[in-house]
Design an enzyme around this catalytic site. Structure first.
Site, PDB file in Angstrom:
ATOM      1  N   PHE A   1     -10.261  -6.681  -0.303  1.00  0.00           N
ATOM      2  CA  PHE A   1      -8.993  -6.496  -1.135  1.00  0.00           C
ATOM      3  C   PHE A   1      -9.481  -5.577  -2.549  1.00  0.00           C
ATOM      4  O   PHE A   1     -10.211  -6.309  -3.361  1.00  0.00           O
ATOM      5  CB  PHE A   1      -8.231  -7.535  -1.524  1.00  0.00           C
ATOM      6  CG  PHE A   1      -6.971  -7.360  -2.275  1.00  0.00           C
ATOM      7  CD1 PHE A   1      -5.897  -6.797  -1.524  1.00  0.00           C
ATOM      8  CD2 PHE A   1      -6.694  -7.600  -3.654  1.00  0.00           C
ATOM      9  CE1 PHE A   1      -4.728  -6.300  -2.027  1.00  0.00           C
ATOM     10  CE2 PHE A   1      -5.551  -7.104  -4.339  1.00  0.00           C
ATOM     11  CZ  PHE A   1      -4.712  -6.613  -3.418  1.00  0.00           C
TER      12      PHE A   1
ATOM     13  N   ASP B   1      -4.356   0.987   5.394  1.00  0.00           N
ATOM     14  CA  ASP B   1      -4.748  -0.408   5.828  1.00  0.00           C
ATOM     15  C   ASP B   1      -4.441  -0.728   7.354  1.00  0.00           C
ATOM     16  O   ASP B   1      -5.034  -0.106   8.195  1.00  0.00           O
ATOM     17  CB  ASP B   1      -4.226  -1.414   4.874  1.00  0.00           C
ATOM     18  CG  ASP B   1      -4.632  -3.004   5.234  1.00  0.00           C
ATOM     19  OD1 ASP B   1      -5.585  -3.165   5.837  1.00  0.00           O
ATOM     20  OD2 ASP B   1      -4.123  -3.678   4.528  1.00  0.00           O
TER      21      ASP B   1
ATOM     22  N   ARG C   1      -3.839  -1.652 -12.342  1.00  0.00           N
ATOM     23  CA  ARG C   1      -3.668  -0.175 -11.788  1.00  0.00           C
ATOM     24  C   ARG C   1      -4.251   1.049 -12.852  1.00  0.00           C
ATOM     25  O   ARG C   1      -4.711   2.008 -12.313  1.00  0.00           O
ATOM     26  CB  ARG C   1      -2.233   0.140 -11.796  1.00  0.00           C
ATOM     27  CG  ARG C   1      -1.428  -0.428 -10.571  1.00  0.00           C
ATOM     28  CD  ARG C   1      -0.017   0.040 -10.575  1.00  0.00           C
ATOM     29  NE  ARG C   1       0.973  -0.878  -9.883  1.00  0.00           N
ATOM     30  CZ  ARG C   1       1.090  -0.896  -8.724  1.00  0.00           C
ATOM     31  NH1 ARG C   1       0.162  -0.193  -7.836  1.00  0.00           N
ATOM     32  NH2 ARG C   1       2.060  -1.731  -7.843  1.00  0.00           N
TER      33      ARG C   1
ATOM     34  N   GLU D   1      -1.641   9.147  -0.539  1.00  0.00           N
ATOM     35  CA  GLU D   1      -1.834   7.644  -0.535  1.00  0.00           C
ATOM     36  C   GLU D   1      -2.797   7.077  -1.263  1.00  0.00           C
ATOM     37  O   GLU D   1      -3.890   7.598  -1.436  1.00  0.00           O
ATOM     38  CB  GLU D   1      -1.492   7.109   1.199  1.00  0.00           C
ATOM     39  CG  GLU D   1      -0.173   6.440   1.239  1.00  0.00           C
ATOM     40  CD  GLU D   1       0.283   5.103   0.658  1.00  0.00           C
ATOM     41  OE1 GLU D   1      -0.375   5.252  -0.564  1.00  0.00           O
ATOM     42  OE2 GLU D   1       0.691   4.232   1.413  1.00  0.00           O
ATOM     43  N   ASP D   2      -2.660   5.735  -1.605  1.00  0.00           N
ATOM     44  CA  ASP D   2      -3.743   5.083  -2.219  1.00  0.00           C
ATOM     45  C   ASP D   2      -4.944   4.650  -1.134  1.00  0.00           C
ATOM     46  O   ASP D   2      -6.039   4.913  -1.170  1.00  0.00           O
ATOM     47  CB  ASP D   2      -3.165   4.104  -3.127  1.00  0.00           C
ATOM     48  CG  ASP D   2      -2.302   2.922  -2.461  1.00  0.00           C
ATOM     49  OD1 ASP D   2      -1.940   3.246  -1.182  1.00  0.00           O
ATOM     50  OD2 ASP D   2      -1.988   2.030  -2.803  1.00  0.00           O
TER      51      ASP D   2
END
Ligand code: 5GP
Length: 177
Positions: free
Chosen positions: A154, A104, A167, A100-101
């Site tokens: 963010f 959160d 990206r 996963e990136d």
């Protein structure tokens, strides 16, 4: 919030990312020694990380790709996970590594871990995230491997987007408020 490229500050440089990814791969090479792995890249955010990570993995490995989305604004998640495309081969008896990136709220990670448990009888399941935003967590979940902890910012770049953009950046950046 609008994010312009000139507003971005570097949080993790290309060098920092690549160094840490090699370290994570080394840990995984030791853990999975002699075992075969199915690496599942969670699109779209984890694409850069997954591609760079698997290049350093030495065990026999297959890659799968799934796509999830969570509705919300450009800079916050709604908490509702939506499986856009989650076609997978039979993973019974496999060592599964989810890539996963960012974790959160943790809802996406929980959704995926539950999904694996309901649908397959895997040999092992590990969850790896490049970034871990521990302070925004809503469910009690910790990645088995993570690259860097981030505070409540963010972030964009290296797979992570703002409204679909950024990206392609080689670094991870953020806008100072
Ligand atoms: P969750 O809240 O379910 O743990 O995170 C779900 C998804 O929200 C992540 O996979 C990622 O796509 C997105 N997300 C969470 N925090 C950030 C962030 O700081 N930047 C970007 N670009 N996406 C984020």
């Amino acid at each position: 919030m609008e994010i312009k490229i000139e507003d971005l500050k570097v949080l993790f440089s290309e060098e920092q990312l690549q160094k840490r990814i090699k370290e994570l791969a080394q840990e995984m090479n030791e853990f999975y020694k002699g075992e075969e792995v199915v690496a599942i890249c969670v699109l779209k955010g984890a694409v850069m990380f997954a591609v760079d990570l698997v290049k350093h993995l030495e065990m026999p490995l297959k890659m799968e790709f799934i796509r999830l989305s969570s509705y919300g604004s450009s800079t916050s998640t709604s908490g509702k996970v939506n499986a856009v495309d989650i076609k997978l081969p039979n993973l019974n008896g496999k060592n599964v590594l989810i890539i996963e990136d960012i974790v959160d709220t943790g809802l996406t990670a929980k959704f995926l871990i539950d999904f694996m448990g309901v649908n397959f009888n895997v040999k092992s399941l590990k969850f790896c995230s490049l970034l871990d935003k521990k302070i925004t967590r809503k469910v009690d979940i910790e990645p088995d491997y993570y690259g860097f902890e981030v505070d409540d910012k963010f972030v964009v770049g290296y797979g992570l987007d703002y409204d679909g953009y950024y990206r392609n950046l080689r670094y991870i950046g953020y806008k100072e408020l």
